[in-house]
Design an enzyme around this catalytic site. Structure first.
Site, mmCIF file in Angstrom:
data_model
loop_
_atom_site.group_PDB
_atom_site.id
_atom_site.type_symbol
_atom_site.label_atom_id
_atom_site.label_comp_id
_atom_site.label_asym_id
_atom_site.label_seq_id
_atom_site.Cartn_x
_atom_site.Cartn_y
_atom_site.Cartn_z
ATOM 1 N N HIS A 29 0.838 -1.202 0.000
ATOM 2 C CA HIS A 29 0.000 0.000 0.000
ATOM 3 C C HIS A 29 0.868 1.245 0.000
ATOM 4 O O HIS A 29 1.809 1.354 0.790
ATOM 5 C CB HIS A 29 -0.939 -0.003 1.213
ATOM 6 C CG HIS A 29 -2.096 0.904 1.006
ATOM 7 N ND1 HIS A 29 -2.089 2.208 1.413
ATOM 8 C CD2 HIS A 29 -3.273 0.719 0.361
ATOM 9 C CE1 HIS A 29 -3.229 2.784 1.045
ATOM 10 N NE2 HIS A 29 -3.967 1.895 0.409
ATOM 11 N N PRO A 30 0.543 2.173 -0.878
ATOM 12 C CA PRO A 30 1.471 3.288 -1.101
ATOM 13 C C PRO A 30 1.301 4.479 -0.165
ATOM 14 O O PRO A 30 1.855 5.529 -0.429
ATOM 15 C CB PRO A 30 1.142 3.690 -2.543
ATOM 16 C CG PRO A 30 -0.293 3.372 -2.703
ATOM 17 C CD PRO A 30 -0.590 2.203 -1.799
ATOM 18 N N CYS A 31 0.553 4.335 0.934
ATOM 19 C CA CYS A 31 0.232 5.526 1.705
ATOM 20 C C CYS A 31 1.472 6.210 2.268
ATOM 21 O O CYS A 31 1.473 7.408 2.496
ATOM 22 C CB CYS A 31 -0.759 5.191 2.811
ATOM 23 S SG CYS A 31 -0.262 3.810 3.825
ATOM 24 N N LYS A 32 2.542 5.445 2.515
ATOM 25 C CA LYS A 32 3.722 6.110 3.074
ATOM 26 C C LYS A 32 4.876 6.160 2.080
ATOM 27 O O LYS A 32 5.994 6.506 2.445
ATOM 28 C CB LYS A 32 4.174 5.365 4.338
ATOM 29 C CG LYS A 32 3.205 5.449 5.485
ATOM 30 C CD LYS A 32 3.201 6.843 6.086
ATOM 31 C CE LYS A 32 2.054 6.950 7.073
ATOM 32 N NZ LYS A 32 1.899 8.295 7.614
#
Lengths: 430, 396
Positions: free
Chosen positions: A305-308
């Site tokens: 997941h690319p949130c960070k």
């Protein structure tokens, strides 16, 4: 819950504006154009990567039709992450940390230790992964548990992904990875454990129904199962897991996003629980989840997941950029000194593996090697006519620091730390 | 020299001591990607429905991939596979329904499953997708396989495109359990059994010298470029250029005209093929029927084989993994009259073993074994990746 969240993400993704302004050094995000440029560079440098157009109905209009996502098929994964982690812990226990060869082992450890002080929101026994791996006898049991999906708290996933401290650790770890030949041996030869058997009840039920093969001395008998997987009897034959790695562009987070489709030793698709075996235990089922792949109508697969991504990438880029610039500056001043410094500058340009540099900023140095081959030749050229250092300077100016088309190379380094066993980092293999 | 040792011994399966000179081929495993099954389920639901007619397939294989183990520093080779992906079914999709096998290989439509690796060779096959598990289990697989072998023999003898139609022709039996998202499948890559078996001459396999390799690589690059997307890309005849500079590569089917001065006993024809095997001494499966092609069509019993195992990309390591060796059919006179295939109208028996029960049929092998090395189907369980309910459970 997942469905709602997925839909929410879809809507949010739809509403998010396309990033137009390039700010990759400031906040780690890139525009679609930069994604394409970086992808082109990656595919050019490492031909195992190529562009793919994906499902026609899922085409994103801000990307060229034939350049929707990057794909690299059949990336080998030589061993499970648990084996790597256990090996690292094993060396630590022997107290071999003093020698310089333990450096690479230290990475996993320091990361694990850094985690201790950090509040991981209620992930149950997951905090104790360090302990479970120390206990070799408990290995089997902990492996089996991977199969069960743990309940996660209902907080949005952002909350239980990386905290600020972790990011720092991660960034430093990536920046510290060495690009050159990783010759630091970890002394765990023959650590390769047994590959878990596939569940074969279904197959037995559908058994061969009287198929007979003609006796055939000309067919190579498959290697006996118990044989060690590496270099058995001089034949470098290996049956290993392979992964199809896909990199799409995430419009909302404005970063690339990695997707993994795994296959076992016999070419059958892996179950998610098995994919998680190849993901660093800090991330499995937290930042790495199973989600629909945006360029396919039906495929659901594991994704980081690319949130960070943006903030981690910013930190990594910051450090590397600084080191690249420093290196360039050093090179430049040495050239300007001319005379007796001449020899040394050429040496440095040719081999940016001066020991301390390599350890700490190995990536930066090697990046320079990749990008600035022209500059090093320029340096050689100017050393012939030592009274024209100006030429060298101008040729250096155009590649001040890190270029945006190297973004994906850095990104792959970052991903390689999350999936350490998968050889996605093509810069180390061939 | 070793023709005496190659006694046809159907009784002892593992007499490696006596059969040491028999050439062994490394089977080519299939690798069916998840998106292939996705494509098949869509096709099944929307178009085929209950139609069980055979579907044409197109797969791909390439050389073994070599990676450096970061832990040990060793270079390990990962065997090449026959890969089937989403685009493998495209030929069907365009037609809307199952049709006869593809007419032309001249890649008219882009092949989206194609990997970008420069050395990839297409292979053509058939998918038999059964509607029920019972039909899948009870299908007469032996008969199916034998008729395939027959077809391969006749294609080896007469087809204008023997590479496409015979050399690496595969069949996949499948049953798609669409409710549980489980896909049972069993692949067969039939290869005719030569009798007596192909053997390796004295020196065995040797590595290609660097200079030689470079020149060959150059010629191969040209050849692959010219025949890209067709089976000809994977196989070639090799001839040294007149002045000794470099090599000339040609299509296998041009064999009769390729060697201007004819072929002499001392200088056997040289074939090059893209070898997916990573085994030190066993070439890959595609060579097997290629050798049979030479034997049955042109009566060639001695060949020099080049097993090409290197990438053509510029990032070469300097060390070549390709092998070269001379293979031959031992002239074993004792058994040559009995147990050989003699097709109708053929003046002399072919050097192929026959099935005990059907004298005119060639014996063939090539069922793929499962993970336990048994002759049984495999299953791809895509439930975790496709079933919406399980996905919901999983990622909450």
């Amino acid at each position: 819950m997942n469905a709602i969240q997925t839909h929410f993400w879809a809507v949010r993704d739809y509403l998010a504006p396309v990033l137009r302004e390039s700010k990759f050094k400031e906040h780690g995000r890139i525009t679609p154009d930069e994604f394409v440029a970086a992808g082109d560079f990656l595919a050019y440098k490492f031909p195992t990567w190529s562009w793919s157009s994906g499902d026609a109905s899922k085409t994103r209009d801000f990307l060229p039709k034939d350049k929707q996502y990057l794909v690299s098929k059949g990336v080998p994964c030589l061993r499970r992450v648990s084996q790597m982690e256990r090996a690292a812990l094993g060396t630590k226990r022997k107290g071999a940390a003093s020698s310089s060869t333990a450096q690479t082992d230290e990475r996993l450890l320091s990361f694990a230790e850094g985690k201790d002080g950090i509040d991981v929101t209620g992930a149950g026994g997951e905090d104790d992964w360090l302990a479970t791996h120390l206990d070799d006898e408990g290995q089997g049991a902990s492996n089996a548990e991977v199969g069960e999906i743990e309940d996660m708290p209902d907080a949005p996933p952002e909350a239980d992904s990386l905290t600020a401290g972790q990011e720092d650790d991660l960034a430093s770890r990536i920046a510290g990875t060495s690009l050159g030949d990783d010759d630091d041996d970890r002394d765990d030869g023959g650590e390769v454990g047994d590959i878990p058997d596939m569940d074969d009840e279904d197959e037995e039920a559908m058994a061969g129904a009287g198929v007979v093969e003609h006796e055939d001395p000309s067919a190579l008998a498959p290697p006996p199962k118990a044989a060690p997987t590496t270099s058995a009897g001089g034949s470098n034959i290996l049956s290993v897991r392979t992964y199809d790695c896909l990199i799409s562009y995430d419009k909302y987070y404005q970063t690339p996003r990695m997707w993994l489709v795994g296959y076992d030793e016999h070419g059958s698709p892996l179950k998610p629980a098995q994919i998680f075996e190849d993901i660093s235990s800090d991330y499995a089922q937290k930042t790495v989840t199973i989600e629909p792949f945006p360029h396919s109508a039906t495929l659901n697969t594991a994704s980081v997941h690319p949130c960070k991504h943006a903030s981690v990438m910013r930190k990594v880029i910051e450090r590397m950029d600084a080191s690249v610039k420093e290196e360039q500056k050093r090179l430049r001043t040495k050239q300007q000194q001319g005379g007796e410094g001449e020899e040394a500058s050429v040496d440095d340009a040719a081999a940016p593996t001066s020991s301390t540099k390599k350890k700490k900023w190995g990536l930066g140095g090697a990046m320079k090697k990749v990008a600035n081959r022209s500059t090093s030749s320029a340096a050689v050229a100017t050393s012939d006519s030592s009274d024209s250092p100006g030429d060298a300077t101008t040729s250096l100016v155009e590649v001040e620091g890190l270029r945006v088309d190297q973004y994906l190379l850095v990104f792959l380094k970052f991903m390689a730390s999350i999936v350490p066993a998968i050889e996605i980092d093509a810069t180390q293999s061939f | 020299m070793a023709s005496s040792s190659s006694s046809p011994s159907p009784s002892a399966p593992n007499d490696t001591a006596t059969a040491s000179n028999i050439l062994q081929f490394s089977p080519l495993p299939t690798q069916i990607s998840a998106d292939f099954w996705h494509a098949l389920s869509t096709l099944k639901l929307d178009r085929l429905r209950l139609n069980e007619a055979p579907l044409p397939l197109r797969g791909e294989y390439g050389v073994a991939r070599r990676v450096k183990d970061r832990k040990t520093g060793e270079v390990v080779a990962v065997q090449g596979t026959l890969a089937l992906a989403e685009g493998s079914l495209e030929a069907v999709d365009a037609r809307g329904q199952a049709g006869p096998p593809l007419e032309a290989t001249s890649s008219s439509q882009p092949f989206s499953a194609s990997s970008n690796r420069p050395l990839s060779v297409p292979a053509y096959g058939t998918l038999l997708n059964y509607n029920t598990a019972v039909a899948f289990t009870s299908a007469d697989k032996n008969a199916l396989f034998n008729s395939q072998a027959d077809e391969i023999l006749s294609n080896l003898l007469h087809s204008p495109e023997p590479l496409r139609d015979a050399v690496l022709r595969f069949t996949i039996l499948a049953y798609a359990d669409l409710k549980k998202h489980k896909f049972y499948h069993w692949a067969a890559l039939p290869a005719l059994v030569a009798k007596p078996g192909w053997s390796l001459q004295g020196g065995g396999w040797s590595a290609i010298e660097e200079e030689q390799g470079e020149k060959m690589s150059e010629a191969l690059r040209e050849h692959v470029e010219r025949y890209k997307g067709t089976c000809d890309a994977g196989f070639a005849l090799v001839r040294q250029k007149e002045k000794g500079e470099g090599y000339h590569l040609g299509r296998i089917t041009d064999y009769v005209s390729f060697y201007p001065g004819g072929v002499e006993e001392s200088e056997p024809p040289t074939v090059l093929f893209i070898d997916p095997s990573s085994h030190d001494s066993a070439p890959g499966w595609p060579l097997r029927n290629l050798l049979n092609l030479f034997a049955v069509r042109w009566g060639v019993k001695k060949l020099r084989a080049v097993c090409w195992r290197d990438e053509l990309s510029s990032t070469s390591t300097g060390t070549s993994a390709s092998l070269m060796g001379t293979v031959f059919l031992p002239t074993d006179n004792a058994s040559s009259t009995g147990g050989l295939v003699q097709p109708e109208g053929s003046p002399s028996p072919l050097p192929l073993a026959q099935l005990a029960s059907f004298p005119a049929r060639p014996a063939a092998v090539g069922w793929e074994r499962n993970a336990q090395n048994k002759l049984a189907p495999r299953v791809a369980d895509l439930g975790p990746l496709m079933d919406p309910h399980r996905l919901a459970d999983q990622a909450v």
